[in-house]
Design an enzyme around this catalytic site. Structure first.
Site, PDB file in Angstrom:
ATOM      1  CG  ASN A   1      -0.262  -0.044   2.536  1.00 23.40           C
ATOM      2  OD1 ASN A   1       0.819   0.523   2.712  1.00 23.40           O
ATOM      3  ND2 ASN A   1      -0.873  -0.724   3.496  1.00 23.40           N
ATOM      4  CG  LEU A   2       0.670   6.058  -1.014  1.00 28.74           C
ATOM      5  CD1 LEU A   2       1.186   5.697  -2.405  1.00 28.74           C
ATOM      6  CD2 LEU A   2      -0.415   7.114  -1.128  1.00 28.74           C
ATOM      7  N   GLY A   3       1.570   3.498   2.233  1.00 33.20           N
ATOM      8  CA  GLY A   3       2.430   3.623   3.400  1.00 33.20           C
ATOM      9  C   GLY A   3       3.632   2.703   3.335  1.00 33.20           C
ATOM     10  CD  GLU A   4       2.221  -2.614   3.407  1.00 34.10           C
ATOM     11  OE1 GLU A   4       1.787  -3.320   4.329  1.00 34.10           O
ATOM     12  OE2 GLU A   4       1.936  -2.800   2.200  1.00 34.10           O
TER      13      GLU A   4
ATOM     14  CG  ASP B   1      -6.302 -10.362   3.152  1.00 30.71           C
ATOM     15  OD1 ASP B   1      -5.092 -10.053   3.116  1.00 30.71           O
ATOM     16  OD2 ASP B   1      -6.923 -10.555   4.211  1.00 30.71           O
TER      17      ASP B   1
END
Length: 478
Positions: free
Chosen positions: A196-199, A264
Site C-alpha cells: 500500500n502507499l504507506g509500505e 487480501d
C-alpha cells in the site's frame, strides 16, 4: 483482454504461505457503563469465527473458484482446531504446521452496535525452528501449484521467505508478495509485490507526484530484483508498474462500507488472474474491480466470479465497446450476464433512421428483462429487403446511434447473403425473451419456436402510430 479467463478459474492452483489467524467476534448490546471501571458492559448474544491473515487470502481464492492450498503455523490448541475446521468448510486445502510452543494467532473483537469496543490479540512471534518446519513443508508441496502468494504479517512464519522465493522461482512459479518489510531485497525474485502507499514510502518510494511514483518504483524493483509492483492507493485506486510502463486504475467504488480485507482480495484476485493467463495490466484491472466490489460490503468479504464478470461487463458498457467487440467476446459478455442472474432480451431490425417510435419500442423491450441485445441488419441485408436506395445510414453509423441509447446493451450485426433472418444470431444468443414489434403473431416470428423450446418467452409490442422510417424518408423528399 482474454474474456475466456472466467472459464479457466477452476483450473488455477495457488499456494498461500504466511501468517494464518483466527478472527473471533463477540457481538452484543451495550446499555450501561461498568461500576468497576469507566468501560461499557457488553452483553454478548452472538459469536462469529472467521479465517484471517493469510487464511483470508486463501478464502478469497476459493471463492473465486480457484484451487487453493494454505501453509502456515498454528498452535495445538482450541483456536487452531477451530481454524482448521473453518478452512475445511471454505474448501481450502490446509498444510498447516502444528506446534505446541506458541498459540494460534487469534484476534478477538468485542462489537456492540456495529462498533468495535475492544480488540484482544493472542499471539507470540514464531521462532526460527518453526519457520524452518514451514519451509520444509513448502518445498514438499510446491510442485502441486502454479503460483505462490506470500502473505507476510510480520509474525515470524516467513523468516525464510527469501529462500522460499528462490525455490519457487527456480521451479518456474508465479510469485506474489504482500510485503511488510521495508527491505524489499528480501523479496528478490518475486513476480509482483502489492504494497500500500504507506509500505511503499517506508521502502523508499516517493509519492510526491505521478512521475516520482513511477521513477522511484522502478528504482526499487530494479534494486530488489523484483519484476513489478501493484501499488494500492486507497481512494486513488491502483498503479501497476514495471520496467516499461505505469498503468493507473481509478478506484471502482463511490461509497465505501468497509475496507477490511480489501488487500487480501486484491492479491488473491491478481494471483488467480495471472495464473489463468492474463497479463499484469489486465490482471491488475480485475483486481481493481474486485477491490471496488469488496469494499462496498461489510466485514472481510470476498468476491464471486459472477460478481467480477458483471462488474467487467458494466465497465465495458460504459466505455461504449459493446458494438466494436468481436462477436465471440460479445457472446461471452452475454453469458456472464446470464450467470449473474440477468434476463436477456433480444430484438432485431434495420433501424435506418432512428425516430420516436424506435425509442419507445426499445424501452418497452428492455423493460422485459435486464439486458437488451439488438440484432442490426447489415447494409446488404437492408438493400435486399428495402431496395437499392437503402439504407440511408450505413451500419457503422446506425450502430453508434443505437449503442448511445440507454435501453440498448449490445448491438450485433446480421444478414448474410441468402439469409436475412436473425435465426442464427438468436440461436447463438439464446435469449430469455424474444421481442418483435408490429402486427406479427408469435407463430410467424423467426426464432420464436427455438426460444420457447429453450424455456424463453416471445412478446409482440405495438409500434407507435404514425412513426416509421418510410414516413420520415417520404416527408424529407416532400
Amino acid at each position: 483482454m482474454d474474456l475466456s479467463v472466467f472459464s479457466r478459474l477452476s483450473q488455477v492452483k495457488v499456494l498461500v504461505v504466511g501468517d494464518v489467524m483466527l478472527d473471533r467476534y463477540f457481538i452484543g448490546d451495550s446499555q450501561r457503563i461498568s461500576p468497576e471501571a469507566p468501560v461499557p458492559v457488553v452483553k454478548i448474544n452472538q459469536t462469529d469465527d472467521k479465517v484471517g491473515g493469510a487464511a483470508n487470502v486463501a478464502r478469497n481464492i476459493a471463492h473465486l473458484d480457484g484451487q487453493v492450498g494454505l501453509l502456515g503455523i498454528v498452535g495445538q490448541d482450541e483456536n487452531g482446531a477451530r481454524l482448521t475446521e473453518l478452512l475445511k468448510h471454505e474448501n481450502i486445502h490446509s498444510e498447516l504446521v502444528e506446534q505446541n510452543a506458541k498459540p494460534t494467532i487469534t484476534k478477538l473483537r468485542v462489537v456492540s452496535r456495529h462498533q468495535q469496543v475492544v480488540r484482544l490479540d493472542f499471539e507470540e512471534t514464531f521462532n526460527l525452528q518453526q519457520a524452518t518446519e514451514l519451509q520444509a513443508k513448502f518445498e514438499a508441496v510446491l510442485a502441486d501449484y502454479q503460483a505462490v502468494i506470500f502473505s507476510d504479517y510480520n509474525k515470524g512464519s516467513l523468516a525464510h521467505i527469501s529462500k522460499m522465493i528462490q525455490t519457487a522461482k527456480q521451479a518456474g512459479k508465479i510469485i506474489l508478495v504482500d510485503p511488510k518489510q521495508s527491505d524489499l531485497t528480501l523479496y528478490r525474485g518475486a513476480t509482483v509485490i502489492t504494497p500500500n502507499l504507506g509500505e511503499f514510502k517506508l521502502a523508499g518510494g516517493d509519492a510526491t507526484d505521478e512521475t516520482s511514483i513511477a521513477d522511484s518504483a522502478r528504482r526499487l524493483i530494479a534494486n530488489a530484483g523484483i519484476d513489478s509492483i501493484l501499488l494500492t492507493r486507497s481512494e486513488q485506486g491502483m498503479s501497476a508498474i514495471d520496467a516499461n510502463e505505469k498503468i493507473d486504475m481509478p478506484a471502482q467504488v463511490l461509497e465505501v462500507s468497509d475496507v477490511t480485507g480489501a488487500g487480501d482480495t486484491v492479491i488473491a484476485t491478481l494471483a488467480v488472474m495471472l495464473t489463468a493467463g492474463l497479463s499484469l495490466a489486465d490482471a491488475a484491472k480485475m483486481a481493481n474491480f474486485a477491490a471496488g466490489i469488496v469494499v462496498a460490503k461489510l466485514g472481510a468479504a470476498t468476491v464471486k466470479p459472477e460478481e467480477l464478470a458483471a462488474k467487467f461487463n458494466q465497465q465495458l458498457l460504459t466505455q461504449g465497446t459493446h458494438y466494436q467487440c468481436p462477436f465471440d467476446d460479445v457472446l461471452q459478455h452475454i453469458e456472464f450476464a446470464k450467470q449473474a442472474g440477468e434476463k436477456i432480451v433480444f430484438t432485431n431490425g434495420c433501424f435506418d433512421i432512428l425516430h420516436a417510435g424506435h425509442v419507445a419500442y426499445l424501452e418497452k423491450a428492455k423493460a422485459l428483462g435486464h439486458r437488451l441485445v439488438l440484432g442490426l441488419n447489415s447494409d446488404d441485408s437492408i438493400s435486399r429487403l428495402k431496395g437499392a436506395d437503402r439504407p440511408v445510414n450505413p451500419l457503422e453509423q446506425r450502430a453508434i446511434v443505437m449503442t448511445a441509447l440507454k435501453s440498448v446493451d449490445w448491438v450485433i450485426p446480421f444478414g448474410e447473403a441468402g439469409d436475412d433472418t436473425p435465426l442464427k444470431l438468436i440461436k447463438s444468443v439464446k435469449p430469455d425473451v424474444l421481442v418483435k414489434g408490429g402486427d406479427y403473431t408469435i407463430e410467424t416470428i423467426v426464432g420464436a419456436e427455438f426460444v420457447q423450446q429453450n424455456g424463453g418467452d416471445v412478446v409482440v409490442i405495438d409500434f407507435v402510430d404514425g412513426c416509421s422510417t418510410t414516413n420520415v424518408i417520404n416527408k424529407i423528399r416532400g
